[in-house]
Design a protein around this motif. Sequence first.
Motif, PDB file in Angstrom:
ATOM      1  N   GLU A  29       8.254   6.906  12.441  1.00  0.00           N
ATOM      2  CA  GLU A  29       8.956   6.639  13.703  1.00  0.00           C
ATOM      3  C   GLU A  29      10.238   5.837  13.496  1.00  0.00           C
ATOM      4  OE1 GLU A  29       6.390   5.349  16.829  1.00  0.00           O
ATOM      5  OE2 GLU A  29       4.806   6.732  16.211  1.00  0.00           O
ATOM      6  N   SER A  30      10.613   5.624  12.251  1.00  0.00           N
ATOM      7  CA  SER A  30      11.829   4.864  11.902  1.00  0.00           C
ATOM      8  C   SER A  30      11.911   3.520  12.615  1.00  0.00           C
ATOM      9  CB  SER A  30      13.072   5.711  12.201  1.00  0.00           C
ATOM     10  OG  SER A  30      13.039   6.885  11.424  1.00  0.00           O
ATOM     11  N   ASN A  31      10.778   2.803  12.636  1.00  0.00           N
ATOM     12  CA  ASN A  31      10.754   1.498  13.287  1.00  0.00           C
ATOM     13  C   ASN A  31      10.340   0.386  12.310  1.00  0.00           C
ATOM     14  OD1 ASN A  31       8.057   2.047  12.973  1.00  0.00           O
ATOM     15  ND2 ASN A  31       7.523   1.850  15.138  1.00  0.00           N
ATOM     16  N   ASN A  32      10.569   0.633  11.001  1.00  0.00           N
ATOM     17  CA  ASN A  32      10.234  -0.332   9.953  1.00  0.00           C
ATOM     18  C   ASN A  32       8.755  -0.705   9.931  1.00  0.00           C
ATOM     19  OD1 ASN A  32      12.788  -0.483   8.803  1.00  0.00           O
ATOM     20  ND2 ASN A  32      13.449  -2.033  10.269  1.00  0.00           N
ATOM     21  N   THR A  33       7.901   0.240  10.335  1.00  0.00           N
ATOM     22  CA  THR A  33       6.468   0.022  10.383  1.00  0.00           C
ATOM     23  C   THR A  33       5.751   1.247   9.827  1.00  0.00           C
ATOM     24  OG1 THR A  33       6.778  -1.291  12.382  1.00  0.00           O
ATOM     25  CG2 THR A  33       4.552  -0.552  11.939  1.00  0.00           C
ATOM     26  N   VAL A  34       4.687   0.994   9.053  1.00  0.00           N
ATOM     27  CA  VAL A  34       3.855   2.098   8.569  1.00  0.00           C
ATOM     28  C   VAL A  34       2.395   1.821   8.887  1.00  0.00           C
ATOM     29  CG1 VAL A  34       5.419   2.740   6.674  1.00  0.00           C
ATOM     30  CG2 VAL A  34       3.544   1.161   6.238  1.00  0.00           C
ATOM     31  N   ASP A  35       1.629   2.878   8.960  1.00  0.00           N
ATOM     32  CA  ASP A  35       0.195   2.788   9.157  1.00  0.00           C
ATOM     33  C   ASP A  35      -0.411   2.141   7.911  1.00  0.00           C
ATOM     34  OD1 ASP A  35      -2.653   3.670   8.978  1.00  0.00           O
ATOM     35  OD2 ASP A  35      -2.151   4.757  10.817  1.00  0.00           O
ATOM     36  N   VAL A  36      -1.339   1.242   8.101  1.00  0.00           N
ATOM     37  CA  VAL A  36      -1.959   0.527   6.985  1.00  0.00           C
ATOM     38  C   VAL A  36      -2.593   1.496   5.984  1.00  0.00           C
ATOM     39  CG1 VAL A  36      -4.212   0.153   8.081  1.00  0.00           C
ATOM     40  CG2 VAL A  36      -3.339  -1.513   6.427  1.00  0.00           C
ATOM     41  N   LYS A  61      -2.820  -9.725   3.510  1.00  0.00           N
ATOM     42  CA  LYS A  61      -1.672 -10.619   3.496  1.00  0.00           C
ATOM     43  C   LYS A  61      -0.505 -10.074   4.330  1.00  0.00           C
ATOM     44  CE  LYS A  61      -0.901 -11.869  -0.714  1.00  0.00           C
ATOM     45  NZ  LYS A  61      -0.328 -11.993  -2.060  1.00  0.00           N
ATOM     46  N   VAL A  62      -0.350  -8.752   4.391  1.00  0.00           N
ATOM     47  CA  VAL A  62       0.852  -8.187   5.022  1.00  0.00           C
ATOM     48  C   VAL A  62       0.612  -7.460   6.345  1.00  0.00           C
ATOM     49  CG1 VAL A  62       2.092  -7.989   2.826  1.00  0.00           C
ATOM     50  CG2 VAL A  62       0.756  -6.048   3.648  1.00  0.00           C
ATOM     51  N   GLU A  63      -0.639  -7.222   6.705  1.00  0.00           N
ATOM     52  CA  GLU A  63      -0.911  -6.491   7.952  1.00  0.00           C
ATOM     53  C   GLU A  63      -0.579  -7.337   9.174  1.00  0.00           C
ATOM     54  OE1 GLU A  63      -4.488  -3.938  10.123  1.00  0.00           O
ATOM     55  OE2 GLU A  63      -4.932  -5.106   8.328  1.00  0.00           O
ATOM     56  N   GLU A  64      -0.048  -6.677  10.200  1.00  0.00           N
ATOM     57  CA  GLU A  64       0.335  -7.349  11.448  1.00  0.00           C
ATOM     58  C   GLU A  64      -0.906  -7.624  12.308  1.00  0.00           C
ATOM     59  OE1 GLU A  64       3.494  -8.226  12.586  1.00  0.00           O
ATOM     60  OE2 GLU A  64       4.187  -7.672  10.597  1.00  0.00           O
ATOM     61  N   ASP A  65      -1.450  -8.816  12.213  1.00  0.00           N
ATOM     62  CA  ASP A  65      -2.559  -9.254  13.082  1.00  0.00           C
ATOM     63  C   ASP A  65      -3.643  -8.200  13.296  1.00  0.00           C
ATOM     64  OD1 ASP A  65      -1.280 -11.747  13.480  1.00  0.00           O
ATOM     65  OD2 ASP A  65       0.018 -10.822  14.993  1.00  0.00           O
ATOM     66  N   HIS A  66      -4.082  -7.565  12.240  1.00  0.00           N
ATOM     67  CA  HIS A  66      -5.160  -6.562  12.281  1.00  0.00           C
ATOM     68  C   HIS A  66      -4.877  -5.414  13.250  1.00  0.00           C
ATOM     69  CE1 HIS A  66      -7.384  -9.336   9.819  1.00  0.00           C
ATOM     70  NE2 HIS A  66      -7.190 -10.294  10.705  1.00  0.00           N
ATOM     71  N   THR A  67      -3.615  -5.036  13.378  1.00  0.00           N
ATOM     72  CA  THR A  67      -3.232  -3.956  14.285  1.00  0.00           C
ATOM     73  C   THR A  67      -3.328  -2.585  13.626  1.00  0.00           C
ATOM     74  OG1 THR A  67      -0.923  -4.122  13.592  1.00  0.00           O
ATOM     75  CG2 THR A  67      -1.579  -5.419  15.539  1.00  0.00           C
ATOM     76  N   HIS A  71       4.600  -4.091   8.754  1.00  0.00           N
ATOM     77  CA  HIS A  71       6.038  -4.122   9.001  1.00  0.00           C
ATOM     78  C   HIS A  71       6.769  -4.377   7.684  1.00  0.00           C
ATOM     79  CE1 HIS A  71       9.920  -5.234  10.745  1.00  0.00           C
ATOM     80  NE2 HIS A  71       9.513  -4.570  11.807  1.00  0.00           N
ATOM     81  N   LEU A  72       7.911  -3.757   7.532  1.00  0.00           N
ATOM     82  CA  LEU A  72       8.717  -3.899   6.320  1.00  0.00           C
ATOM     83  C   LEU A  72       9.048  -5.361   6.030  1.00  0.00           C
ATOM     84  CD1 LEU A  72      10.239  -2.559   3.968  1.00  0.00           C
ATOM     85  CD2 LEU A  72      12.214  -2.332   5.488  1.00  0.00           C
ATOM     86  N   ASP A  73       9.290  -6.170   7.066  1.00  0.00           N
ATOM     87  CA  ASP A  73       9.639  -7.575   6.868  1.00  0.00           C
ATOM     88  C   ASP A  73       8.568  -8.353   6.100  1.00  0.00           C
ATOM     89  OD1 ASP A  73      12.005  -7.164   8.197  1.00  0.00           O
ATOM     90  OD2 ASP A  73      11.349  -8.082  10.078  1.00  0.00           O
ATOM     91  N   LYS A  74       7.302  -7.988   6.280  1.00  0.00           N
ATOM     92  CA  LYS A  74       6.225  -8.654   5.545  1.00  0.00           C
ATOM     93  C   LYS A  74       5.967  -7.962   4.211  1.00  0.00           C
ATOM     94  CE  LYS A  74       3.364 -11.075   8.857  1.00  0.00           C
ATOM     95  NZ  LYS A  74       2.002 -11.219   9.392  1.00  0.00           N
TER      96      LYS A  74
END
Length: 162
Positions: A29-36, A61-67, A71-74
């Motif tokens: 989705e080009s939103n700097n996020t990928v599925d875990v 360590k890098v997953e966004e709050d167990h969502t 995110h690329l930033d992490k």
Amino acid sequence: MAEDKPRPEGIVSDVHKRIKAAFEAFDYESNNTVDVREISTIIYALGCFPTQEDLHAFIAKVEEDHTGYIHLDKFLPAMTKVLLEHKFPPIPEDVLLQAFEVLDKEKKGYLEPEELTKYMTQEGEPFTQEEMDEMLTALADPEKNLIYYKDFICQLTIDPDL
């Protein structure tokens, strides 16, 4: 005596480019996020081969709050550290070849997809069926539907100095 020198900016920049390219291939989705669930593939594509335990610890360590998303930033700083410190190294080519030769009991020079699937899903740290399907698509000879392991071992190992 050798001193710990800061890494040249060019090396870090090149590492960042490699990580971003691998990450973006799965950022549908080009939103700097990928599925875990894509993280293991991204990490493998970068030439790192963690154990399942190491992989789960890295994801935690890098997953966004167990969502279920990363995110690329992490991911970028954590993966940069992994690459620069040569964590999760690939298995040497000769060791990998020996492993395939042990599985190839008849010394045919290839394995049938069913054989490889059996070994990879029932032994050690088992692959999921989805991971096996991806691997077989990439590795099986399209005409003969056989896996000529000597032809692709170099694809499974990466020069750590790259």
